[in-house]
Design a protein around this motif. Structure first.
Motif: not given
Ligand SMILES: [Zn+2]
Length: 623
Positions: A268-269, A355, A359, A422, A500
């Motif tokens: 992720d990210d 994603h 965020h 998240s 992450h």
């Protein structure tokens, strides 16, 4: 003295030199190398290829529950979840309200009632039915009611004082579960959930408490023509599903259920803008900036792990860590690192997914009112730390920009997987994604329930999007995650993990131990996984969706004759994976004893069937 100094600084000098070389390479490179758009191992099919899962008609299993007992209600909920995943058709009978049906109509019966006296005479008939060939599972330890006092010896119980015992964890004595043996699984918050007892020697004990006492927690025992499986564990919940599933599969001569067969690791990210500045622990251990750390240490380490285990990462792009929530969304011009990491990831057979433009979870005001935690009408308490979006149009525009961005950076790539920031996603946004972005085939959030997180099952949703939850995360695989991973490997034949880049900056995610230790823990998990299931398929995010889609629609009926086990598959497309536990008379020649697919032994009587057509026949071995 001089030499000593040079020697002391040698590691730093080497790192600096390597960094300079890499920087030159990156700056000078207009071209980041090429990747062939890789063919998907298994792709998502149009939803109309599948027929809706059909009800089978008569149930094979009877589940006895009691809505007046708290434990029984928990078990009821758990079993409905488990059986929907294993495609077991069951009749649930609430013994506090309904009459108990004829046992003769069923092949298997699960008793999830602590006090069986409510069954009356029917309680005693149960063991007669087992003697005649039935498969009987006790789902959790009973109280010392009259029925159990009278019949426990037939279930293998030699002695019991009817006291409860607190097991700190569990340990396997057999190969019942892949990856189970040779390791203690620790329960984070144990309580007195198991019955203190001793067993007669004719029981096969699969699982015991992880202490010197080794209290039996799961055993099986033949009784007449039938079999009893006794789960003396007492702890329930989604993380333990696979344990109960494995126990259930011990009933009968064989039991088959569809599985996913896939292992996926999400980043992720990644790629995303690198936080500028330094971090305490990176500075402490490496003396370099965070950006340089990712380029020269973190990423090469992850690639090394991928190489070692055959993993193909799925990277989920964040374009910009801004707090902008209104269109238009400016393109991030700083694309060099995105190109470098993303191209490398694609070249290694990975996948680029979506994603977020930033965020901020796609939620408008009030979305989390539905989540009970902390919300009291009138005193509305916010459950997450982000701002809300103002409109569906803004949310859509942010995703449009993100897609434009990824297509510009990675020509020929169509991002098909969405990971909610998240792991939070509102139903409005979910609908927007399905309606406005047909290229999105999969949503990957989480498997275990959180506070406001978008929690999933492995399934194909009605809008055609495939739900591909992640089971565990981070570099610090704790004991709860170990149990979840074991459970899912054995239930769905799946691994799904996300991490992450900034795990290594976050104290809560283990940063203080340092990257070296975190990487070591990750390596340890992978070693366990691929040691337990060396042939599991390494899939990217959208391939996982293809595998889940086929699993979800697949149904298996099994018929056992004197010589063979016949599996009939409905909704078979191009491939199908099935677990079958064969309890006695296992096939003797794996290559020859199957038609319509291939057979791989997984240990403990469990086999993986890879079906190549909708009818599979397995020859049974000698009695
Ligand atoms: Zn994220």
């Amino acid at each position: 003295m001089k030499h000593e100094k040079i020697f002391r600084f040698l590691p730093i000098i080497i790192i600096c030199a390597a960094f300079c070389l890499l920087s030159f390479a990156m700056v000078g490179q207009q071209f980041y190398g090429s990747y062939a758009p890789s063919e998907r191992v298994v792709d998502v099919l149009p939803a109309q290829n599948f027929e809706a899962p059909a009800a089978r008609g008569s149930a094979e299993c009877l589940v006895l529950v009691n809505s007046k007992e708290a434990n029984s209600v928990l078990a009821w909920k758990d079993m409905e979840g488990l059986f929907s995943q294993m495609k077991v058709e069951a009749d649930y009978v609430d013994v506090s309200k309904e009459a108990v049906p004829e046992y003769a109509d069923y092949k298997r019966i699960v008793l999830a009632v602590a006090d069986s006296s409510v069954l009356g005479e029917k309680a005693y008939e149960l063991l007669d039915w087992v003697n005649g060939g039935g498969g009987f599972m006790v789902y959790f330890p009973p109280l010392g009611d009259v029925f159990f006092r009278a019949l426990s010896s037939q279930m293998g119980v030699q002695e019991t004082g009817w006291e409860m015992y607190e097991s700190p964890g569990f340990r396997f004595k057999t190969d019942l579960m892949m990856g189970g043996k040779g390791k203690d699984f620790i329960i984070e918050e144990p309580y007195e959930a198991s019955l203190s007892l001793s067993l007669s020697s004719d029981c096969t004990v699969h699982m015991v408490s992880a202490d010197d006492r080794e209290l039996p927690l799961l055993w099986e025992r033949d009784l007449g023509e039938g079999k009893i499986v006794f789960m003396n564990f007492g702890i329930m919940g989604k993380a333990y599903r696979g344990l109960y599933g494995a126990a259930y599969s011990l009933l009968g001569e064989a039991f088959a259920w569809p599985v996913i067969n896939g292992s996926a690791f999400y980043l992720d990210d990644f790629p995303s803008p690198v936080p500028s500045g330094t971090s305490t622990y990176i500075q402490r251990d490496y003396g370099v900036s965070v950006g340089d750390f990712y380029t020269n240490i973190w990423w090469p380490d992850l690639l090394e792990l991928a190489e070692k285990y055959g993993i193909r990462y799925s990277g989920m792009v964040i374009e910009d860590y801004s707090d902008k929530r209104e269109a238009p969304f400016a393109a991030n011009q700083n694309t060099q690192r995105f190109r470098y990491f993303g191209t490398e990831l694609l070249r290694k057979g990975g996948e680029i997914g979506l994603h977020g433009y930033n965020h901020i979870p796609l939620c408008m005001e009030g979305f989390d009112r539905d989540f009970g935690n902390g919300y009291v009408p009138g005193t509305y308490e916010r459950l997450f730390d982000y701002d809300y979006w103002n409109s569906r149009e803004d949310m859509r525009a942010s995703i449009e920009e993100l897609i434009r961005f990824t297509e510009e950076l990675y020509p020929g790539v169509t991002a098909a997987t969405y990971v909610p920031p998240s792991n939070i996603l509102s139903s409005d946004a979910r609908q927007m994604l399905a309606e406005d972005f047909p290229q999105i085939k999969a949503i990957a959030s989480i498997y275990f329930e959180g506070d406001v997180e978008y929690t999933q099952e492995f399934e194909a949703a009605e809008d055609g999007i495939v739900e591909t939850p992640r089971i565990i995360s981070g570099c610090v695989i704790d004991s709860f995650m170990e149990i979840g991973a074991l459970s899912e490997l054995n239930l769905h034949y799946v691994n799904s993990h996300f991490q992450h880049p900034d795990d290594v900056l976050d104290e809560e995610r283990g940063a203080e131990a340092g990257w070296e230790a975190m990487r070591g823990r990750l390596d340890e998990y992978m070693r366990w996984l691929y040691g337990a299931a060396p042939a599991i398929r390494n899939l990217t995010a959208v391939e996982m969706a293809g595998a889940v889609q086929r699993y979800y629609y697949l149904d298996v009926t099994q018929e056992i004759t004197e010589d063979a086990i016949v599996l009939e598959l409905s909704n078979f497309q191009d491939e199908a994976y099935i677990f079958i536990r064969i309890n006695g008379r296992e096939p003797e020649n794996l290559a020859e004893d199957i038609t319509g697919g291939t057979l791989t032994a997984m240990g403990g009587g469990l086999y993986l069937v890879e079906a190549s057509q909708n009818r599979v026949v397995i020859q049974r071995g000698e009695a």
